[in-house]
Design a protein around this motif. Structure first.
Motif: not given
Length: 233
Positions: A39-58
């Protein structure tokens, strides 16, 4: 990072990489692993992104908010999927707008983040593995697009019953079984189908009463294929 090597080797991002190449690429791209509680937030709508994520688990939900403060889940991402690929644009144009959706951890999750400006706008010595990483990233983005087209096909169904049955049929095919679990709570399933939770619960009970499905919480069994059902109508 060595503790994660088994997971890294299973991701499409590092397809065809040796362990040494993965270690070197992570060093060049400043790769870091982040853990997120359910239930935690990884990033919010409107946040600037400087990295791309690859889901490892979950599992990660990508969500879009409406004007009334509600939200719709437009995609669920699991191990191997890419999150925040719009960072590719951010790496090329630092003045760009923030991301147009938010990301939430549907369960305890682990995500590998790599800095996209190291690929899109490399400074100094260019990582020798850069071209292989880019090739694999493009493969992941194409896979993401297929997921989004699947969602468009789902929401194009005219009725809630059709959306439910269409989704369950796709999940049965994906799992290779008529009995399977879906990655949603009832509330999240309603958000994914763009439906009211109470309306979804009522329609699920009607479909079960019609002998088309059996279900218990997020466990479902399709008793008749949607194709066969449509053929009879």
């Amino acid at each position: 990072m060595e503790n994660w090597m088994g997971l890294f080797q299973q991701t499409a991002l590092f397809h065809g990489f040796s362990q040494d190449e993965i270690s070197n690429a992570l060093l060049c791209l400043e790769g870091t692993v982040q853990r997120y509680r359910k239930k935690s937030i990884i990033f919010h709508e409107g946040d600037p992104l400087r990295a791309v994520g690859i889901v490892l688990s979950g599992t990660v939900y990508l969500c879009k908010s409406d004007e009334d403060g509600g939200q719709a889940i437009f995609s669920e991402m699991s191990a191997g999927d890419i999150v925040g690929e719009t960072a590719l644009q951010a790496g090329r144009d630092q003045g760009g707008d923030g991301v147009s959706y938010s990301a939430h951890a549907a369960e305890d999750s682990e995500i590998l983040f790599i800095q996209m400006d190291k690929i899109v706008r490399p400074m100094g010595e260019i990582c020798a593995l850069r071209s292989k990483v880019i090739e694999n990233l493009l493969t992941l983005i194409v896979s993401n697009n297929r997921v989004l087209y699947r969602k468009l096909d789902l929401v194009a169904q005219k009725s809630l019953r059709q959306r439910i049955l269409h989704y369950l049929e796709l999940e049965a095919k994906r799992n290779g079984s008529r009995s399977f679990s879906i990655p949603f709570s009832r509330a999240d399933f309603a958000d994914y189908l763009l439906a009211d939770r109470s309306a979804l619960s009522r329609e699920l009970c009607r479909i079960a009463d019609d002998g088309l499905i059996r279900f218990n919480r997020n466990r479902f069994e399709l008793l008749e294929s949607v194709d066969a059902l449509n053929a009879r109508q």
